[in-house]
Write a protein that holds these residues in place. Structure first.
Motif: not given
Length: 497
Positions: A115-117, A125-133
Motif C-alpha cells: 500500500x505504501x508503494x 515510504x520506508x527508506x529501506x525494506x526487505x522486498x516482501x511482495x
C-alpha cells in the motif's frame, strides 16, 4: 538492515578538504609581501577550525557525526525472527549514535509495504525494506519504474574493519549474478536459505525408515513404508502450495536434465526464458510424479486448508513424516518442538544412480534489502552504511545462531567455531550435503516477466498444485495452456537489444 554510499563518503570528505584549501588560500604565499608567518592566534584559530571540521565526520565514511538521521525500515519478521536484526541495529547505533531507526516489523510486511508503494508518498515510504511482495515480479516492476536506489557502488566497498576485503570478494557468483540480473544492483542479500524435506530423525530411527535414500526407487519405497505404518508420507501448506513445487518437485527438472546429459543447455534456457519452460520433458515428468504421489495418497487429504505452521506441526506431532519447507523451520517452530526432536533433511534423488547429482533449492536473496530512490541523499547514504554493516562476522553469526538462516558470506565456514553456531536445521542440510553429491541451485532468471499473461499462467499453476497433490487433476493439459501464456509474456517482456 541498511547500506552506505562510498561515492557520498568521498564527496563529503572532498567538501571538507576543499573547505580547508579555501582557508589556506587566505594565507599569504612565500612570494607575498606579507609576513612569512601569521600571528600565533590566527594560526591557532585556523588549526582549530580545521581540526573541528575533521572531527565532525566519521573517518571511515566521511559522514557527519552531528547531523541526526532517522531511518524508516520495513522488516519482514519471518520464521527467522527479529533478534538478530535488533542486535545489528544496537551495534550500529552504538557506533553511530547520530543515527536512529524507526522499524515497522511484521510477518506480513507485504500488507504494509505494497500500500505504501501504491500510494506514491515518498515521505511516508520506508527508506529501506526487505522486498516482501504478494504479487509476482514486483521487484522487476519497481526496477523498471526507477523506484529503487542503485547499490552497485557497494560491491567494491571494503567490509567494516576488514582492510582489503571487499563485499564482492565474499559473495558467491550466483548471488552476485542474481542481484545484477536486471541491469544494476537493486537489492543486496545478507542471508539465504535452503529448502527441501525436513523430518524428525528420532522418529525415523525408531521406525527403521531410510533417512538418506540414494535413488528414486529407494525414495518411493520409503514413502510406501511410511504410509503402511499409518503416517502421512509428505505434508505441505496447501494455503501456500508453492512450498511443494518450489522446494521439492520443481527441482526435479534439473536433476533429470543432469541425468540426461543436457543440464548446461537446460539451465541456460531456464535462466534466459529460451524455448519451452513448462512443457519440457523434464518438467512434465516432475509434475507427473507429483500427480502419481497424489493418486497414491502420499499427501494429507485436507492439505488445501493447511498453512505453513500447521503442516510443520504435523511433523512435530508425528502425524506426517516429511514436510516441504525451508531451513528456517527449526527457528520458526522452536517453541513447539518437543524434547528429543532432532530435525533431519533430505532432497529427492530423481533417478536410480547412487552417484547422481541431487539439486537443492537455495534462496540466495530472500533476506535482502532495497533502498527507496526518492529519499534524501543523507538517508540513502546511511541506509547503505547500515546494510554493509550486516556483513560483519558478529552479525552474520547471529543470522546463523538466532535467525536459523545461512549467512551470505562465502567465508563464514572458514572458522569451525562459526560453523558450530549453525542451528540444527542448517547442520542437517550440511550433513546431507556431505553424504550426497549435492549442488545448490536457485530459480533466478535473467529478466522478469511482468505482462498480464504471465500472471494468469502463474495463477493457473498455483491453483493446480493441490488438485494434483490430491490426485484429482492431471497436470498435463494445464501445463500446455499455461505454456502458451508464458511464451506470450516472454515475447512481450524480453529486453530489446
Amino acid at each position: 538492515m541498511k547500506k552506505v554510499n562510498a561515492l557520498t563518503s568521498v564527496l563529503v570528505t572532498l567538501a571538507v578538504l576543499l573547505a580547508g584549501c579555501s582557508g589556506n588560500n587566505d594565507k599569504p604565499s612565500a612570494s607575498s609581501s606579507a609576513p612569512e608567518s601569521a600571528p600565533a592566534s590566527s594560526a591557532s584559530a585556523s588549526s582549530s577550525a580545521s581540526g573541528s571540521a575533521e572531527s565532525d565526520v566519521y573517518p571511515e565514511n566521511g559522514l557527519s557525526k552531528s547531523e541526526k538521521v532517522t531511518l524508516k525500515m520495513g522488516y519482514w519478521e519471518s520464521g527467522s525472527g527479529r533478534a538478530w536484526m535488533d542486535r545489528a541495529v544496537e551495534k550500529f547505533t552504538e557506533k553511530y549514535p547520530n543515527v536512529e531507526f524507526d522499524i515497522t516489523s511484521s510477518p506480513t510486511l507485504e500488507t504494509i509495504l505494497e500500500p505504501k508503494i501504491a500510494a506514491g508518498d515518498d515521505n511516508d515510504m520506508f527508506d529501506l525494506f526487505i522486498p516482501r511482495f504478494s504479487g509476482a515480479n514486483q521487484h522487476e516492476r519497481l526496477v523498471t519504474a526507477g523506484k529503487l536506489e542503485p547499490l552497485d557502488d557497494l560491491w567494491e566497498r571494503e567490509l567494516p574493519g576488514e582492510s582489503g576485503k571487499t563485499l564482492r570478494s565474499v559473495i558467491s557468483d550466483d548471488a552476485y549474478e542474481a542481484t545484477v540480473s536486471l541491469g544494476y544492483t537493486a537489492r543486496l542479500p545478507v542471508a539465504g536459505y535452503t529448502a527441501g524435506l525436513f523430518f524428525d530423525q528420532k522418529l525415523f530411527e525408531e521406525k527403521g525408515w531410510n533417512k538418506n535414500p540414494a535413488t528414486w526407487d529407494e525414495f518411493v519405497a520409503l514413502l510406501d513404508q511410511i504410509k503402511s505404518d499409518g503416517v502421512i508420507p509428505i505434508t505441505f501448506p496447501g494455503v501456500y502450495s508453492g512450498y511443494l513445487t518450489d522446494y521439492v518437485f520443481n527441482i526435479l527438472q534439473f536433476d533429470l536434465a543432469k541425468a540426461n546429459g543436457n543440464f548446461d543447455t537446460y539451465l541456460q534456457n531456464f535462466r534466459s526464458f529460451t524455448g519451452p519452460q513448462l512443457t519440457t520433458p523434464e518438467n512434465k515428468e516432475a509434475w507427473s510424479r507429483m500427480y502419481d504421489f497424489g493418486k497414491k495418497g502420499y499427501f494429507p487429504s485436507g492439505v488445501a486448508a493447511l498453512n505453513h505452521t500447521q503442516s510443520q506441526m504435523q511433523v512435530l506431532q508425528h502425524k506426517a513424516a516429511l514436510v516441504a519447507t525451508g531451513d528456517w523451520v527449526g527457528n520458526e517452530m522452536k517453541d513447539a518442538t518437543p524434547e528429543g526432536f532432532t530435525w533431519g533433511f533430505m532432497a529427492v534423488p530423481a533417478v536410480n544412480d547412487v552417484n547422481q547429482t541431487i539439486f537443492v533449492n537455495s534462496g540466495i536473496s530472500d533476506i535482502a534489502f532495497m533502498i527507496w530512490k526518492n529519499k534524501p541523499e543523507l538517508n540513502k547514504q546511511w541506509a547503505k552504511e547500515f546494510v554493509i554493516s550486516l556483513y560483519d562476522f558478529d552479525i552474520q553469526t547471529a543470522i546463523a545462531s538466532e535467525a536459523g538462516a545461512y549467512p551470505a558470506r562465502l567465508d563464514f565456514g572458514d572458522d569451525a567455531a562459526r560453523i558450530e553456531k549453525l542451528q540444527p536445521t542448517q547442520a542437517a542440510v550440511m550433513a546431507y550435503s556431505s553424504a550426497r553429491n549435492v549442488q545448490y541451485i536457485s530459480y533466478r532468471r535473467d529478466f522478469g516477466l511482468t505482462s498480464p499473461e504471465n500472471g494468469t499462467a502463474d495463477k493457473m499453476l498455483s491453483e493446480l498444485i493441490t488438485a494434483v497433490a490430491t490426485g484429482k487433476k492431471d497436470p498435463a493439459p494445464v501445463l500446455e495452456e499455461a505454456e502458451k501464456l508464458k511464451q506470450a509474456a516472454i515475447e512481450k517482456d524480453r529486453p530489446k537489444s
